[in-house]
Write a protein that holds these residues in place. Structure first.
Motif, mmCIF file in Angstrom:
data_model
loop_
_atom_site.group_PDB
_atom_site.id
_atom_site.type_symbol
_atom_site.label_atom_id
_atom_site.label_comp_id
_atom_site.label_asym_id
_atom_site.label_seq_id
_atom_site.Cartn_x
_atom_site.Cartn_y
_atom_site.Cartn_z
ATOM 1 N N GLY A 14 1.946 14.606 -3.584
ATOM 2 C CA GLY A 14 1.154 15.292 -4.592
ATOM 3 C C GLY A 14 -0.094 14.548 -5.028
ATOM 4 O O GLY A 14 -0.840 15.031 -5.875
ATOM 5 N N GLN A 15 -0.328 13.364 -4.487
ATOM 6 C CA GLN A 15 -1.496 12.560 -4.843
ATOM 7 C C GLN A 15 -2.318 12.295 -3.582
ATOM 8 O O GLN A 15 -1.769 12.006 -2.529
ATOM 9 N N SER A 16 -3.614 12.374 -3.709
ATOM 10 C CA SER A 16 -4.458 12.061 -2.555
ATOM 11 C C SER A 16 -4.844 10.593 -2.602
ATOM 12 O O SER A 16 -4.895 9.986 -3.666
ATOM 13 N N GLY A 17 -5.096 10.026 -1.448
ATOM 14 C CA GLY A 17 -5.517 8.638 -1.380
ATOM 15 C C GLY A 17 -4.356 7.676 -1.283
ATOM 16 O O GLY A 17 -3.190 8.054 -1.226
ATOM 17 N N LEU A 18 -4.700 6.398 -1.267
ATOM 18 C CA LEU A 18 -3.723 5.319 -1.180
ATOM 19 C C LEU A 18 -3.778 4.480 -2.442
ATOM 20 O O LEU A 18 -4.808 4.421 -3.121
ATOM 21 N N PHE A 19 -2.674 3.805 -2.720
ATOM 22 C CA PHE A 19 -2.542 3.043 -3.953
ATOM 23 C C PHE A 19 -1.992 1.656 -3.650
ATOM 24 O O PHE A 19 -1.152 1.495 -2.761
ATOM 25 N N LEU A 20 -2.462 0.675 -4.400
ATOM 26 C CA LEU A 20 -1.988 -0.694 -4.293
ATOM 27 C C LEU A 20 -0.932 -0.911 -5.365
ATOM 28 O O LEU A 20 -1.172 -0.651 -6.550
ATOM 29 N N TYR A 21 0.236 -1.385 -4.955
ATOM 30 C CA TYR A 21 1.318 -1.694 -5.889
ATOM 31 C C TYR A 21 0.905 -2.885 -6.746
ATOM 32 O O TYR A 21 0.506 -3.916 -6.226
ATOM 33 N N ILE A 22 1.017 -2.726 -8.076
ATOM 34 C CA ILE A 22 0.675 -3.810 -9.004
ATOM 35 C C ILE A 22 1.946 -4.436 -9.574
ATOM 36 O O ILE A 22 2.137 -5.644 -9.503
ATOM 37 N N SER A 23 2.813 -3.613 -10.172
ATOM 38 C CA SER A 23 4.074 -4.118 -10.722
ATOM 39 C C SER A 23 5.038 -2.962 -10.933
ATOM 40 O O SER A 23 4.659 -1.793 -10.849
ATOM 41 N N ILE A 25 0.870 -1.178 0.000
ATOM 42 C CA ILE A 25 0.000 0.000 0.000
ATOM 43 C C ILE A 25 0.902 1.222 0.000
ATOM 44 O O ILE A 25 1.763 1.377 0.869
ATOM 45 N N LEU A 26 0.716 2.067 -1.001
ATOM 46 C CA LEU A 26 1.625 3.195 -1.222
ATOM 47 C C LEU A 26 0.916 4.529 -1.101
ATOM 48 O O LEU A 26 -0.279 4.645 -1.347
ATOM 49 N N THR A 27 1.704 5.525 -0.741
ATOM 50 C CA THR A 27 1.270 6.912 -0.794
ATOM 51 C C THR A 27 2.288 7.645 -1.657
ATOM 52 O O THR A 27 3.465 7.260 -1.684
ATOM 53 N N ALA A 28 1.842 8.646 -2.369
ATOM 54 C CA ALA A 28 2.740 9.397 -3.251
ATOM 55 C C ALA A 28 2.556 10.883 -3.011
ATOM 56 O O ALA A 28 1.419 11.349 -2.849
#
Length: 143
Positions: free
Chosen positions: A13-22, A8-11
Protein backbone atom coordinates in the motif's frame (compact mmCIF):
# COMPACT_ATOMS: atom_id res chain seq x y z
CA UNK A 1 28.69 3.51 1.59
CA UNK A 2 27.25 0.04 1.11
CA UNK A 3 23.52 -0.57 1.18
CA UNK A 4 22.21 -3.22 3.57
CA UNK A 5 19.20 -4.76 1.80
CA UNK A 6 18.12 -6.25 5.15
CA UNK A 7 17.34 -2.67 6.27
CA UNK A 8 15.64 -1.57 3.04
CA UNK A 9 11.92 -2.21 3.32
CA UNK A 10 8.86 -2.21 1.14
CA UNK A 11 5.34 -2.01 2.55
CA UNK A 12 2.07 -3.00 0.98
CA UNK A 13 0.00 0.00 0.00
CA UNK A 14 3.02 2.33 0.04
CA UNK A 15 5.08 3.41 -2.93
CA UNK A 16 8.85 3.62 -2.78
CA UNK A 17 11.42 2.08 -0.47
CA UNK A 18 12.10 2.77 3.18
CA UNK A 19 15.15 2.56 5.41
CA UNK A 20 14.60 0.81 8.75
CA UNK A 21 15.48 3.17 11.62
CA UNK A 22 14.23 1.42 14.78
CA UNK A 23 11.48 -0.77 16.15
CA UNK A 24 8.40 0.29 18.09
CA UNK A 25 6.01 -1.78 20.20
CA UNK A 26 3.68 -2.19 17.24
CA UNK A 27 5.97 -1.97 14.21
CA UNK A 28 8.90 0.07 12.94
CA UNK A 29 10.09 3.63 12.39
CA UNK A 30 11.23 4.05 8.79
CA UNK A 31 12.58 6.79 6.56
CA UNK A 32 11.55 7.12 2.91
CA UNK A 33 14.63 6.86 0.69
CA UNK A 34 13.40 9.51 -1.73
CA UNK A 35 11.97 12.15 0.60
CA UNK A 36 13.85 11.35 3.85
CA UNK A 37 10.50 11.71 5.64
CA UNK A 38 10.16 9.51 8.73
CA UNK A 39 7.03 7.60 9.57
CA UNK A 40 5.92 4.60 11.62
CA UNK A 41 4.59 1.39 10.13
CA UNK A 42 2.55 -1.18 12.00
CA UNK A 43 2.39 -4.90 11.39
CA UNK A 44 -0.75 -4.35 9.32
CA UNK A 45 1.40 -2.60 6.67
CA UNK A 46 2.94 -5.98 5.74
CA UNK A 47 6.56 -4.86 5.76
CA UNK A 48 9.09 -6.89 3.76
CA UNK A 49 12.87 -6.55 3.64
CA UNK A 50 14.39 -6.57 0.15
CA UNK A 51 16.92 -9.12 1.42
CA UNK A 52 14.04 -11.59 1.85
CA UNK A 53 12.74 -11.26 -1.72
CA UNK A 54 13.71 -13.63 -4.54
CA UNK A 55 12.51 -14.12 -8.09
CA UNK A 56 11.66 -17.44 -9.70
CA UNK A 57 14.10 -18.87 -12.22
CA UNK A 58 14.23 -22.18 -14.05
CA UNK A 59 16.94 -23.25 -11.58
CA UNK A 60 15.02 -22.29 -8.41
CA UNK A 61 15.07 -18.84 -6.84
CA UNK A 62 17.45 -15.91 -7.29
CA UNK A 63 17.93 -13.37 -4.50
CA UNK A 64 17.02 -9.79 -5.33
CA UNK A 65 20.59 -8.67 -4.60
CA UNK A 66 21.81 -10.98 -7.39
CA UNK A 67 19.09 -9.70 -9.73
CA UNK A 68 20.14 -6.10 -9.08
CA UNK A 69 23.75 -7.08 -9.81
CA UNK A 70 22.73 -8.71 -13.10
CA UNK A 71 20.70 -5.65 -14.12
CA UNK A 72 23.63 -3.38 -13.24
CA UNK A 73 25.92 -5.52 -15.42
CA UNK A 74 23.56 -5.09 -18.38
CA UNK A 75 22.80 -1.37 -17.86
CA UNK A 76 26.07 -0.04 -16.50
CA UNK A 77 25.49 3.44 -15.07
CA UNK A 78 22.18 4.10 -16.85
CA UNK A 79 18.77 3.87 -15.18
CA UNK A 80 16.49 0.92 -15.78
CA UNK A 81 13.31 1.56 -17.76
CA UNK A 82 10.57 2.85 -15.45
CA UNK A 83 7.50 0.82 -14.60
CA UNK A 84 5.59 3.01 -17.07
CA UNK A 85 7.75 1.75 -19.97
CA UNK A 86 6.36 -0.71 -22.47
CA UNK A 87 6.14 -4.25 -21.08
CA UNK A 88 8.24 -5.48 -24.01
CA UNK A 89 11.08 -3.14 -23.00
CA UNK A 90 11.03 -4.36 -19.40
CA UNK A 91 10.87 -8.01 -20.47
CA UNK A 92 13.79 -7.44 -22.85
CA UNK A 93 15.88 -6.12 -19.94
CA UNK A 94 15.13 -9.21 -17.85
CA UNK A 95 15.80 -11.52 -20.80
CA UNK A 96 19.31 -10.02 -20.97
CA UNK A 97 19.95 -9.74 -17.22
CA UNK A 98 18.26 -12.93 -15.99
CA UNK A 99 17.70 -15.05 -19.09
CA UNK A 100 16.51 -18.05 -17.07
CA UNK A 101 13.69 -16.25 -15.19
CA UNK A 102 10.54 -18.35 -14.91
CA UNK A 103 8.01 -16.55 -17.11
CA UNK A 104 5.14 -18.64 -15.74
CA UNK A 105 5.69 -17.36 -12.16
CA UNK A 106 7.60 -14.08 -12.55
CA UNK A 107 5.25 -11.65 -14.28
CA UNK A 108 5.70 -8.22 -15.86
CA UNK A 109 3.97 -6.71 -12.79
CA UNK A 110 6.78 -8.16 -10.65
CA UNK A 111 9.41 -6.90 -13.10
CA UNK A 112 7.96 -3.39 -12.84
CA UNK A 113 8.44 -3.43 -9.06
CA UNK A 114 12.00 -4.68 -9.41
CA UNK A 115 13.00 -1.96 -11.92
CA UNK A 116 11.40 0.73 -9.73
CA UNK A 117 13.30 -0.58 -6.69
CA UNK A 118 16.51 -0.73 -8.74
CA UNK A 119 16.16 2.90 -9.84
CA UNK A 120 15.29 4.02 -6.30
CA UNK A 121 18.37 2.31 -4.86
CA UNK A 122 20.57 3.60 -7.68
CA UNK A 123 19.43 7.20 -7.21
CA UNK A 124 18.93 7.42 -3.43
CA UNK A 125 21.20 4.78 -1.87
CA UNK A 126 23.85 2.56 -3.47
CA UNK A 127 23.98 -0.51 -5.67
CA UNK A 128 27.05 -1.65 -3.70
CA UNK A 129 25.48 -4.11 -1.25
CA UNK A 130 26.63 -5.37 2.12
CA UNK A 131 27.60 -9.01 2.38
CA UNK A 132 27.22 -11.28 5.41
CA UNK A 133 30.90 -10.67 6.17
CA UNK A 134 30.32 -6.89 6.11
CA UNK A 135 27.43 -7.29 8.57
CA UNK A 136 29.54 -9.44 10.90
CA UNK A 137 32.38 -6.90 10.83
CA UNK A 138 29.96 -4.06 11.57
CA UNK A 139 28.46 -6.03 14.48
CA UNK A 140 31.95 -6.59 15.95
CA UNK A 141 32.76 -2.85 15.65
CA UNK A 142 29.54 -1.94 17.51
CA UNK A 143 30.37 -4.21 20.48
Amino acid sequence: MKTDLAKILTASGQSGLFLYISSTRTGAVVEALQTKKRTAFTASNRITSLADISIYTDDGEMKLQEVFGAIRTVLGDTDAPTSKAAPEEIKALFEKAVPNYDGSRFYVSHMKKVVDWYNCLKNYASLDFMTDEDREAAAKENK
